[in-house]
Design a protein around this motif. Structure first.
Motif, PDB file in Angstrom:
ATOM      1  N   GLU A 145       2.918  13.845  -0.570  1.00 34.18           N
ATOM      2  CA  GLU A 145       4.047  13.134  -1.173  1.00 34.18           C
ATOM      3  C   GLU A 145       3.977  11.663  -0.767  1.00 34.18           C
ATOM      4  N   THR A 146       4.472  10.776  -1.617  1.00 32.35           N
ATOM      5  CA  THR A 146       4.506   9.357  -1.301  1.00 32.35           C
ATOM      6  C   THR A 146       5.508   9.115  -0.189  1.00 32.35           C
ATOM      7  N   LEU A 147       5.080   8.329   0.801  1.00 26.43           N
ATOM      8  CA  LEU A 147       5.924   8.039   1.954  1.00 26.43           C
ATOM      9  C   LEU A 147       6.679   6.737   1.750  1.00 26.43           C
ATOM     10  N   SER A 148       7.884   6.701   2.249  1.00 23.50           N
ATOM     11  CA  SER A 148       8.646   5.457   2.269  1.00 23.50           C
ATOM     12  C   SER A 148       9.217   5.306   3.663  1.00 23.50           C
ATOM     13  N   GLY A 149       9.508   4.065   4.035  1.00 27.71           N
ATOM     14  CA  GLY A 149      10.051   3.828   5.365  1.00 27.71           C
ATOM     15  C   GLY A 149       9.075   3.066   6.222  1.00 27.71           C
ATOM     16  N   ARG A 150       8.939   3.472   7.454  1.00 25.95           N
ATOM     17  CA  ARG A 150       8.106   2.752   8.410  1.00 25.95           C
ATOM     18  C   ARG A 150       6.662   2.659   7.938  1.00 25.95           C
ATOM     19  N   SER A 151       6.021   1.578   8.317  1.00 27.18           N
ATOM     20  CA  SER A 151       4.640   1.354   7.877  1.00 27.18           C
ATOM     21  C   SER A 151       3.651   2.293   8.553  1.00 27.18           C
ATOM     22  N   ASP A 152       4.010   2.828   9.718  1.00 27.36           N
ATOM     23  CA  ASP A 152       3.093   3.716  10.433  1.00 27.36           C
ATOM     24  C   ASP A 152       3.431   5.190  10.228  1.00 27.36           C
ATOM     25  N   LYS A 153       4.303   5.495   9.302  1.00 31.38           N
ATOM     26  CA  LYS A 153       4.717   6.875   9.028  1.00 31.38           C
ATOM     27  C   LYS A 153       3.543   7.668   8.457  1.00 31.38           C
ATOM     28  N   LYS A 154       3.372   8.907   8.926  1.00 29.09           N
ATOM     29  CA  LYS A 154       2.263   9.753   8.474  1.00 29.09           C
ATOM     30  C   LYS A 154       2.730  10.994   7.734  1.00 29.09           C
ATOM     31  N   PHE A 155       3.963  11.422   7.982  1.00 26.44           N
ATOM     32  CA  PHE A 155       4.482  12.661   7.394  1.00 26.44           C
ATOM     33  C   PHE A 155       5.848  12.393   6.777  1.00 26.44           C
ATOM     34  N   CYS A 156       6.177  13.155   5.754  1.00 26.25           N
ATOM     35  CA  CYS A 156       7.459  12.949   5.094  1.00 26.25           C
ATOM     36  C   CYS A 156       8.618  13.570   5.865  1.00 26.25           C
ATOM     37  N   ASP A 157       8.364  14.619   6.645  1.00 27.27           N
ATOM     38  CA  ASP A 157       9.429  15.235   7.434  1.00 27.27           C
ATOM     39  C   ASP A 157       8.824  16.036   8.600  1.00 27.27           C
ATOM     40  N   HIS A 178       8.871  19.241   9.119  1.00 25.95           N
ATOM     41  CA  HIS A 178       8.163  20.446   8.678  1.00 25.95           C
ATOM     42  C   HIS A 178       6.694  20.137   8.387  1.00 25.95           C
ATOM     43  N   CYS A 179       6.436  19.060   7.662  1.00 21.68           N
ATOM     44  CA  CYS A 179       5.048  18.694   7.348  1.00 21.68           C
ATOM     45  C   CYS A 179       4.278  18.320   8.611  1.00 21.68           C
ATOM     46  N   ARG A 180       4.923  17.591   9.528  1.00 28.09           N
ATOM     47  CA  ARG A 180       4.260  17.210  10.773  1.00 28.09           C
ATOM     48  C   ARG A 180       3.884  18.449  11.583  1.00 28.09           C
ATOM     49  N   THR A 181       4.808  19.390  11.700  1.00 32.16           N
ATOM     50  CA  THR A 181       4.564  20.614  12.457  1.00 32.16           C
ATOM     51  C   THR A 181       3.469  21.452  11.798  1.00 32.16           C
ATOM     52  N   SER A 182       3.540  21.612  10.486  1.00 27.67           N
ATOM     53  CA  SER A 182       2.523  22.393   9.758  1.00 27.67           C
ATOM     54  C   SER A 182       1.134  21.792   9.930  1.00 27.67           C
ATOM     55  N   PHE A 183       1.042  20.479   9.795  1.00 27.31           N
ATOM     56  CA  PHE A 183      -0.241  19.789   9.941  1.00 27.31           C
ATOM     57  C   PHE A 183      -0.810  20.004  11.342  1.00 27.31           C
ATOM     58  N   ASN A 184       0.016  19.793  12.364  1.00 25.48           N
ATOM     59  CA  ASN A 184      -0.458  19.935  13.743  1.00 25.48           C
ATOM     60  C   ASN A 184      -0.817  21.377  14.073  1.00 25.48           C
ATOM     61  N   ASN A 185      -0.031  22.338  13.609  1.00 26.92           N
ATOM     62  CA  ASN A 185      -0.357  23.748  13.858  1.00 26.92           C
ATOM     63  C   ASN A 185      -1.679  24.126  13.213  1.00 26.92           C
ATOM     64  N   ARG A 186      -1.889  23.691  11.993  1.00 20.76           N
ATOM     65  CA  ARG A 186      -3.128  24.017  11.282  1.00 20.76           C
ATOM     66  C   ARG A 186      -4.325  23.349  11.950  1.00 20.76           C
ATOM     67  N   GLU A 229       0.855  -1.196   0.000  1.00 16.76           N
ATOM     68  CA  GLU A 229       0.000   0.000   0.000  1.00 16.76           C
ATOM     69  C   GLU A 229       0.890   1.244   0.000  1.00 16.76           C
ATOM     70  N   THR A 230       0.619   2.160  -0.909  1.00 12.43           N
ATOM     71  CA  THR A 230       1.397   3.401  -0.921  1.00 12.43           C
ATOM     72  C   THR A 230       0.657   4.424  -0.076  1.00 12.43           C
ATOM     73  N   LYS A 231       1.369   4.963   0.901  1.00 18.99           N
ATOM     74  CA  LYS A 231       0.783   5.962   1.788  1.00 18.99           C
ATOM     75  C   LYS A 231       1.304   7.322   1.382  1.00 18.99           C
ATOM     76  N   GLN A 232       0.517   8.340   1.699  1.00 19.24           N
ATOM     77  CA  GLN A 232       0.902   9.699   1.357  1.00 19.24           C
ATOM     78  C   GLN A 232       0.977  10.550   2.620  1.00 19.24           C
ATOM     79  N   CYS A 233       1.860  11.538   2.578  1.00 18.55           N
ATOM     80  CA  CYS A 233       2.017  12.486   3.674  1.00 18.55           C
ATOM     81  C   CYS A 233       0.687  13.207   3.893  1.00 18.55           C
ATOM     82  N   LEU A 234       0.264  13.300   5.139  1.00 22.01           N
ATOM     83  CA  LEU A 234      -1.012  13.951   5.449  1.00 22.01           C
ATOM     84  C   LEU A 234      -0.994  15.449   5.165  1.00 22.01           C
ATOM     85  N   GLU A 235       0.187  16.055   5.045  1.00 24.76           N
ATOM     86  CA  GLU A 235       0.287  17.489   4.805  1.00 24.76           C
ATOM     87  C   GLU A 235       0.477  17.812   3.323  1.00 24.76           C
ATOM     88  N   CYS A 236       1.485  17.199   2.677  1.00 21.00           N
ATOM     89  CA  CYS A 236       1.823  17.597   1.298  1.00 21.00           C
ATOM     90  C   CYS A 236       1.472  16.544   0.255  1.00 21.00           C
TER      91      CYS A 236
END
Length: 127
Positions: A22-34, A36-44, A13-20
């Motif tokens: 972008e296609t995610l790679s790495g851990r299966s439970d990853k939600k953000f690509c970096d 910056h995206c995690r902080t932006s998503f949570n602030n918003r 399954e290809t997962k995408q960053c919840l903010e931008c």
């Protein structure tokens, strides 16, 4: 031969960053690509609550500052118009206390008691 539906279920399954998005790679439970995206998503996502709290706190601090101003100037009785002219917002207070059968509205440690003739007595709680 596998049916197309079964063949697709074995594809990763290809997962995408919840903010931008972008296609995610790495851990299966990853939600953000970096970060910056995690902080932006949570602030918003928290901005509505944060703005409400910030605005309410600003109004309370303004009311407190106005009451402190009068007491530091040696004035303990003021007219409603004087408070309103300085921007005092009457619905905003932190506590209601009944003392001797009279209701004081406190903004942190400063309180007001409504008197006849549109006057208010300003007190400071020393607790």
């Amino acid at each position: 031969m596998l049916k197309p539906a079964l063949a697709q279920s074995h594809l990763p399954e290809t997962k995408q960053c919840l903010e931008c998005n972008e296609t995610l790679s790495g851990r299966s439970d990853k939600k953000f690509c970096d970060d910056h995206c995690r902080t932006s998503f949570n602030n918003r996502s928290r901005s509505v609550d944060t703005n409400f709290i910030r605005n309410t706190d600003n109004r309370l601090r303004r009311n407190r500052r106005i009451l402190r101003h009068f007491l530091e100037a040696g004035v303990s009785k003021v007219r409603r118009e004087q408070l309103a002219e300085l921007g005092y917002l009457f619905p905003y207070h932190t506590t209601r206390r009944l003392t001797g059968g009279e209701e004081y509205l406190y903004v942190y440690e400063y309180g007001i008691l409504e008197l006849p003739e549109h006057e208010f007595l300003i007190v400071k709680n020393m607790e």
